[in-house]
Design a protein around this motif. Structure first.
Motif, mmCIF file in Angstrom:
data_model
loop_
_atom_site.group_PDB
_atom_site.id
_atom_site.type_symbol
_atom_site.label_atom_id
_atom_site.label_comp_id
_atom_site.label_asym_id
_atom_site.label_seq_id
_atom_site.Cartn_x
_atom_site.Cartn_y
_atom_site.Cartn_z
ATOM 1 N N SER A 73 0.826 -1.208 0.000
ATOM 2 C CA SER A 73 0.000 0.000 0.000
ATOM 3 C C SER A 73 0.860 1.258 0.000
ATOM 4 N N LEU A 74 2.171 1.086 -0.012
ATOM 5 C CA LEU A 74 3.099 2.225 0.023
ATOM 6 C C LEU A 74 4.040 2.257 -1.171
ATOM 7 N N ASP A 75 4.371 1.080 -1.721
ATOM 8 C CA ASP A 75 5.356 0.973 -2.811
ATOM 9 C C ASP A 75 4.901 1.741 -4.049
ATOM 10 N N GLN A 76 5.799 2.470 -4.641
ATOM 11 C CA GLN A 76 5.488 3.105 -5.917
ATOM 12 C C GLN A 76 6.775 3.282 -6.716
ATOM 13 N N ALA A 77 6.700 2.937 -7.985
ATOM 14 C CA ALA A 77 7.849 3.093 -8.871
ATOM 15 C C ALA A 77 7.971 4.543 -9.319
ATOM 16 N N GLY A 78 9.172 4.928 -9.687
ATOM 17 C CA GLY A 78 9.368 6.276 -10.215
ATOM 18 C C GLY A 78 10.724 6.405 -10.871
ATOM 19 N N PRO A 79 10.949 7.535 -11.535
ATOM 20 C CA PRO A 79 12.222 7.761 -12.214
ATOM 21 C C PRO A 79 13.236 8.518 -11.355
ATOM 22 N N MET A 80 14.517 8.265 -11.639
ATOM 23 C CA MET A 80 15.612 9.075 -11.082
ATOM 24 C C MET A 80 16.443 9.543 -12.271
ATOM 25 N N ALA A 81 16.791 10.829 -12.251
ATOM 26 C CA ALA A 81 17.568 11.377 -13.364
ATOM 27 C C ALA A 81 18.268 12.627 -12.853
ATOM 28 N N ARG A 82 18.745 13.453 -13.794
ATOM 29 C CA ARG A 82 19.483 14.617 -13.315
ATOM 30 C C ARG A 82 18.642 15.891 -13.310
ATOM 31 N N SER A 83 17.413 15.815 -13.800
ATOM 32 C CA SER A 83 16.566 17.012 -13.784
ATOM 33 C C SER A 83 15.097 16.599 -13.743
ATOM 34 N N ALA A 84 14.262 17.561 -13.385
ATOM 35 C CA ALA A 84 12.812 17.330 -13.388
ATOM 36 C C ALA A 84 12.338 17.050 -14.806
ATOM 37 N N GLU A 85 12.959 17.756 -15.752
ATOM 38 C CA GLU A 85 12.623 17.577 -17.158
ATOM 39 C C GLU A 85 12.845 16.116 -17.577
ATOM 40 N N ASP A 86 13.967 15.551 -17.156
ATOM 41 C CA ASP A 86 14.269 14.155 -17.478
ATOM 42 C C ASP A 86 13.307 13.200 -16.771
ATOM 43 N N CYS A 87 12.946 13.539 -15.536
ATOM 44 C CA CYS A 87 11.988 12.698 -14.810
ATOM 45 C C CYS A 87 10.646 12.691 -15.535
ATOM 46 N N ALA A 88 10.259 13.857 -16.052
ATOM 47 C CA ALA A 88 8.991 13.945 -16.797
ATOM 48 C C ALA A 88 9.025 13.032 -18.018
ATOM 49 N N LEU A 89 10.187 13.019 -18.664
ATOM 50 C CA LEU A 89 10.356 12.202 -19.872
ATOM 51 C C LEU A 89 10.159 10.706 -19.557
ATOM 52 N N LEU A 90 10.751 10.270 -18.462
ATOM 53 C CA LEU A 90 10.617 8.849 -18.087
ATOM 54 C C LEU A 90 9.219 8.544 -17.556
ATOM 55 N N LEU A 91 8.701 9.463 -16.716
ATOM 56 C CA LEU A 91 7.389 9.230 -16.113
ATOM 57 C C LEU A 91 6.321 9.045 -17.185
ATOM 58 N N ARG A 92 6.411 9.867 -18.249
ATOM 59 C CA ARG A 92 5.409 9.798 -19.309
ATOM 60 C C ARG A 92 5.303 8.383 -19.888
ATOM 61 N N GLU A 93 6.426 7.701 -19.960
ATOM 62 C CA GLU A 93 6.411 6.331 -20.505
ATOM 63 C C GLU A 93 6.067 5.284 -19.444
ATOM 64 N N MET A 94 6.443 5.553 -18.199
ATOM 65 C CA MET A 94 6.216 4.551 -17.140
ATOM 66 C C MET A 94 4.773 4.532 -16.655
ATOM 67 N N ALA A 95 4.107 5.690 -16.707
ATOM 68 C CA ALA A 95 2.802 5.842 -16.054
ATOM 69 C C ALA A 95 1.676 5.242 -16.885
ATOM 70 N N GLY A 96 0.568 5.029 -16.228
ATOM 71 C CA GLY A 96 -0.654 4.640 -16.928
ATOM 72 C C GLY A 96 -1.252 3.344 -16.441
ATOM 73 N N HIS A 97 -2.525 3.220 -16.722
ATOM 74 C CA HIS A 97 -3.303 2.082 -16.232
ATOM 75 C C HIS A 97 -2.742 0.752 -16.728
ATOM 76 N N ASP A 98 -2.805 -0.234 -15.854
ATOM 77 C CA ASP A 98 -2.368 -1.590 -16.205
ATOM 78 C C ASP A 98 -3.394 -2.565 -15.643
ATOM 79 N N PRO A 99 -4.082 -3.297 -16.507
ATOM 80 C CA PRO A 99 -5.107 -4.227 -15.990
ATOM 81 C C PRO A 99 -4.531 -5.319 -15.094
ATOM 82 N N LYS A 100 -3.209 -5.453 -15.058
ATOM 83 C CA LYS A 100 -2.621 -6.493 -14.206
ATOM 84 C C LYS A 100 -2.412 -6.036 -12.763
ATOM 85 N N ASP A 101 -2.638 -4.745 -12.505
ATOM 86 C CA ASP A 101 -2.478 -4.225 -11.143
ATOM 87 C C ASP A 101 -3.780 -3.554 -10.734
ATOM 88 N N SER A 102 -4.483 -4.172 -9.779
ATOM 89 C CA SER A 102 -5.783 -3.637 -9.336
ATOM 90 C C SER A 102 -5.641 -2.246 -8.728
#
Lengths: 94, 484, 487
Positions: free
Chosen positions: C206-235
């Motif tokens: 109930s606490l775990d969450q994936a996220g990006p690490m990079a050298r700027s917020a801009e880079d984090c946004a770039l990774l987050l955009r691809e990592m995020a989104g609904h997945d029917p395999k995770d309720s």
């Protein structure tokens, strides 16, 4: 935390504790419990417990069965298998 | 009457007839090769997550509606933590505080025809465990996880039963309900329904409960009856000898007829339930409930009443047929083109006896409903006597298909031509004038017994093919004429 | 090449300044050179990476490159990778080669990112220093004798050391933000439910969450955009639209109208003075950019650590029960019976910190203690969430230090678990409430990097990233790197 409690926890968790580590471990766990005991000071009368950060309901999947599992892929990484079964020391219970 | 009163409560595990598992898309089909229906979720591989099967939820709700129970509009899955090799995650995902089905009741009918209401405490959704196979694998046990994750509802009754008979009647009634509404295949031998029986005894008149034991995993009504009788006897003996009953889990072996304690399972049980954080609360809408309610198939009690009414069946026949959905479906297919009363007699009689001895369900019957109907038509139109009908039935059972072909091939056609029958009767009477004189000399009220002798000779003359009802009538007419 | 950010690298690949193969080769050489000591990566998948890089180059040449085509990254070793050992930093899974990919891995792969390997971490993500890893602690690139933080210490060290410009990580109580702060990089923990947890080895669900690490917020946004989104395999992965975080970054020309809440509780005793100075300086920059600072209260924040150390171990005690030596992972030699198989496999396979948390969790859930610990902690969790609800009625983001202290020496706190737990004092409440948080470099204390933490509304990563991006457009802390690795 006394030795009996420690052993009960070890059993519930299926862990062994070496006899010479019991005291040290009990002290460490006591330290953590002391930390969490700060909770007792909070006034939580009438507060609904929060089990989850998402306030949405469980999504439901349609009842479709997929093809057979790839048993050989899963069992390739298993410690002990025979005839498609996972092997464990004899279960005495039944 | 014994000085002791038996108190019984049941926990019934019902496997839901879904195609896929409760939290994974693996098939639930019975009898597949070991672990071929265990995917990454069922194997509790790291990082895998459950997603709830809609059908499992709806089947549980349908059960609740069928027993007029409160429905848990918000139900919560919890983790029940314990280690066992058939439990891959190290916890069972189940429900505790907020089950999907709340209190309800089930009515049972007892042998004397009286009715009794058994209260249901609740029913919850959970996942089944896998199986430990104890054949010798070099001194090891083998684990098959095909069954792990099969959806179950566990139905928990109040301790409302007072005898093994009541408990079995209750178990049968649940079987009838869950198969009628189509949420369980009811195949006891495959473990589709399993019963845990909580038993205690107390001095008659006492209103406090005695210490109970739980006999686990009974999978037939017969074993359940035996296990209860044995345990009640054991507890009474124990108490009468001044001992006391220990709360424990017991296992009954239906083959050896022996039960034993499983004390080890009781040791340090602390299941540490808590809400499963991988699953969110299951929230039902009023729309879902209304849809399921309107789609609920006919329940056994309603069907029994309808069959009695619609087909003018006796209470007994209606209960025998209506209690089981497959049987009543079969009956209604037969009765669509044959006499209903005759259909009920044959299904409850000959067919049921044959199926029982062959250990087949009615769905596996070698005689299709349409074939039985064709046979019954030939009884109704007097083509077949009941004796001939049995011969045709046996031929159908052996795999022959066409009723009329069987009749023709074996020359089983009953003679119903009244001209031919009249001549046959007249000839027999002429050949047996002494019998006729004896008959006519007998007082009217005692003559009936004498008719049998004539009937025997006439049937013999017709080689068994004369229609007995018709012969009987013609015989009476001709004897009356002779008296004239 | 290694000094470029993700955004800069993508532009360079697009222009054809170098190929993905050249870049991948160069970074693999750096890894070969630095990693044996730095210990940021547990597994390096050089051959697969080079093959994937070549494929990305071909795709780019033929005009069907994905949004991250040819971009090298590393995955925290908590994400399952098909056919590549996934250890979660544990002896228990030292031999575990999953036959499936985590959703995060699959999505980044589909977007064209190239995985160079698997990053070191605290065992099962339980730790704040990377010292509980079975593979030994990773080093902090700013000072090799210091911890990189944890649990995503390997991901942070790899990015800070310019072995790679971006990494995946997970955050249960601060495991992205705290090592980002200690290593002087930018790390984003998205809202709970933003990114699928499928294939991510669970610590506390109930606490775990994936996220990006990079050298700027801009880079984090770039990774987050691809990592995020609904997945029917995770309720628990929400069915919500994913904004184009990159496009939204530039939608705001200044921060006029943005209200930044500053909780008094985050500047109390226990906060390193130099850290406090760096954070206050950053807040002053925000004021100069037009944001309004608002003093707020988070009255229950001191209870976050106690609540966390009940809830997380409780969930972990169940999540880690599957490691039983039966179907995969470590199994002890010659088990005498079933109990022996369980107990020895688990005792030998788990490290001390993991065992401690399993036992604490079992304790908190056991008969007679559930109400006093588990239920109480859940009620406190509710109070903490209510504090945030009240705060976010007034402000758009909340700002404060990410950690009370800069990185400490390896070994310094390892004999006193509780003192290490206290290093997560500012990050944990965010996880309890499920909110998004980001850590940005904002200066130095004792010559080690300091992190500024911003916390946002649930599912409002956009505002969080915009506010972070504006700071980085007006400061250069995030461009600084450890000298040894920047040459």
């Amino acid at each position: 935390m006394d030795l009996a409690q420690l052993q009960k926890l070890a059993t519930l968790s299926r862990l062994n504790i070496a006899p010479d580590q019991c005291d040290a471990l009990a002290a460490e766990l006591d330290n953590v419990l002391q930390l969490v005991d700060q909770l007792q000071a909070a006034d939580t009368a009438g507060i609904e417990p929060m089990a989850h950060p998402l306030a949405i309901s469980q999504p439901l999947r349609s009842d479709r069965a997929e093809a057979e599992a790839d048993r050989s892929a899963f069992q390739a990484i298993a410690p002990a298998v025979d005839a498609g079964l996972y092997l464990v020391p004899k279960v005495i219970e039944e | 009457m014994s000085n002791w009163e038996t108190v019984i409560g049941l926990e019934v595990h019902v496997q839901l007839a879904t195609h896929s598992k409760i939290f994974s898309a693996s098939s639930t089909a019975f009898g597949a090769e070991a672990n071929s229906q265990a995917n990454a979720i069922d194997l509790a591989m790291p990082g895998t997550l459950p997603v709830l099967n809609r059908a499992a939820v709806e089947y549980a709700v349908m059960f609740g509606l069928a027993i007029d129970a409160e429905i848990g509009m918000t139900s919560v899955f919890e983790r029940k933590n314990y280690f066992y090799p058939d439990l891959p995650k190290g916890y069972q995902t189940t429900q505790l505080d907020k089950p999907i089905v709340g209190p309800g009741r089930v009515e049972i009918e007892l042998a004397d025809g009286s009715k009794k209401s058994i209260r249901i405490h609740h029913a919850h959704l959970e996942e089944d465990a896998g199986k430990s196979l104890h054949e010798d694998f070099h001194g090891m046990s083998g684990i098959d996880l095909n069954r792990a994750g099969t959806p179950l509802i566990e139905i928990v009754s109040e301790p409302d039963m007072r005898s093994a008979e009541e408990a079995v009647a209750f178990a049968r009634k649940l079987h009838s309900i869950v198969t009628s509404i189509g949420i369980c295949d009811g195949k006891m031998a495959q473990g589709s329904m399993r019963f845990d029986v909580n038993i205690s005894v107390r001095p008659r008149g006492s209103d406090t409960l005695g210490t109970r034991t739980e006999t686990k995993n009974l999978n037939s009504f017969k074993f359940m009856h035996e296990a209860i009788a044995l345990e009640v006897e054991r507890q009474i003996d124990l108490l009468e000898e001044g001992g006391r009953v220990v709360q424990e889990t017991r296992l009954y072996n239906g083959d050896s007829k022996v039960a034993r304690s499983m004390r080890s399972k009781e040791e340090a049980n602390d299941y540490r339930y808590f809400p499963c954080p991988d699953l969110l609360p299951v929230v039902l809408s009023e729309e879902t409930l209304a849809r399921l309610r309107s789609a609920l198939p006919e329940l056994p009690d309603a069907r029994i009443a309808r069959l009695a009414e619609q087909f003018s069946l006796s209470g007994y026949d209606a209960a025998q047929i209506g209690g089981d959905r497959a049987t009543s479906d079969y009956f209604e297919r037969v009765a669509a083109s044959a006499d209903a009363k005759l259909a009920a007699n044959w299904i409850n009689g000959e067919l049921s006896a044959q199926l029982n001895s062959a250990e087949l369900t009615i769905e596996q019957s070698p005689i299709a409903a349409e074939q039985l109907a064709a046979l019954l038509q030939r009884i109704s139109d007097n083509t077949l006597s009941s004796k001939m009908a049995r011969e045709v039935f046996n031929a159908l059972w052996q795999g022959e298909r066409d009723v009329d072909a069987i009749i023709d091939q074996r020359g089983l056609r009953q003679v119903s031509d009244s001209g031919a029958l009249s001549a046959m009767v007249a000839a027999v009477l002429a050949d047996n004038s002494a019998m006729v004189a004896d008959y006519l000399g007998t007082p009217a009220e005692k003559r009936k017994k004498k008719l049998g002798g004539f009937m025997g000779k006439i049937m013999q003359a017709s080689k068994g093919q004369a229609n007995p009802q018709q012969v009987n009538q013609i015989l009476l007419e001709q004897l009356q004429a002779l008296e004239g | 090449m290694h000094n470029l950010t993700l955004t800069e690298t993508l532009a360079a690949l697009q222009r054809g300044d170098f190929s993905s193969r050249e870049l991948t080769q160069a970074l693999l050489q750096r890894i070969e050179h630095y990693n044996p000591q730095l210990n940021a990566l547990i597994t390096v998948t050089a051959a697969q990476a080079l093959a994937a890089a070549e494929q990305a180059d071909q795709q780019r040449a033929s005009g069907n490159a994905g949004p991250l085509a040819g971009l090298p990254i590393v995955h925290k070793d908590i994400f399952c990778t098909d056919a590549v050992r996934t250890s979660a930093g544990s002896k228990m899974l030292d031999n575990f080669i999953p036959p499936y990919d985590a959703t995060v891995v699959e999505r980044l792969h589909k977007a064209g990112a190239i995985s160079l390997g698997k990053a070191n971490m605290d065992e099962f993500a339980m730790g704040s220093s990377n010292e509980s890893s079975f593979y030994g602690a990773a080093q902090n690139p700013w000072a090799r004798h210091c911890v990189p933080g944890g649990s995503s210490g390997g991901s942070a060290a790899a990015v800070a050391a310019r072995l790679v410009a971006g990494a995946t990580a997970t955050d249960t109580g601060g495991s992205i933000r705290q090592p980002a702060a200690l290593c002087g990089i930018t790390g984003l923990k998205p809202s709970y439910g933003r990114i699928s947890r499928w294939g991510m080895i669970a610590y506390a669900s109930s606490l775990d969450q994936a996220g990006p690490m990079a050298r700027s917020a801009e880079d984090c946004a770039l990774l987050l955009r691809e990592m995020a989104g609904h997945d029917p395999k995770d309720s628990t992965c929400a069915e919500r639209e994913v904004p184009d975080y990159c496009a939204e970054l530039s939608q705001r020309s200044d921060l006029t109208g943005i209200k930044i809440g500053v909780p008094s509780q985050y500047f109390g005793s226990g906060l390193n003075e130099q850290v406090a100075v760096a954070v206050r300086d950053a807040l002053a920059v925000y004021e100069s950019l037009g944001a309004k600072l608002v003093e707020i209260e988070l009255p229950n924040s001191a209870l976050a650590i106690p609540a966390y150390y009940v809830i997380a171990p409780a969930e972990a005690s169940a999540n880690l029960a599957r490691f039983d030596g039966v179907r995969y992972g470590y199994r002890c030699d010659n088990p005498q019976d079933l109990e022996d198989l369980y107990r020895r496999s688990r005792s030998e396979g788990f490290g001390d910190e993991v065992k401690r948390r399993i036992m604490i969790g079992s304790y908190a859930l056991s008969a007679g203690y559930y109400d006093a610990y588990y239920r109480k902690a859940q009620q406190v969790r509710q109070l903490i969430k209510q504090d945030y609800d009240a705060a976010f009625a007034q402000v758009d983001v909340i700002a404060g230090p990410t950690t009370p202290n800069p990185a400490w020496a390896i070994g310094e706190k390892s004999s006193d678990p509780v003192s290490m737990y206290l290093e997560d004092i500012y990050t944990i409440a965010t996880n309890l409430a499920g909110l998004p948080g980001i850590s940005l470099p904002c200066g130095f204390a004792q010559n080690m990097p300091v992190g500024l933490q911003l916390t946002g509304r649930h599912f409002d990563e956009s505002t969080l990233l915009q506010v972070a991006h504006h700071y980085q457009r007006n400061s250069d802390w995030h461009q600084r790197g450890p000298e040894e690795f920047c040459q």
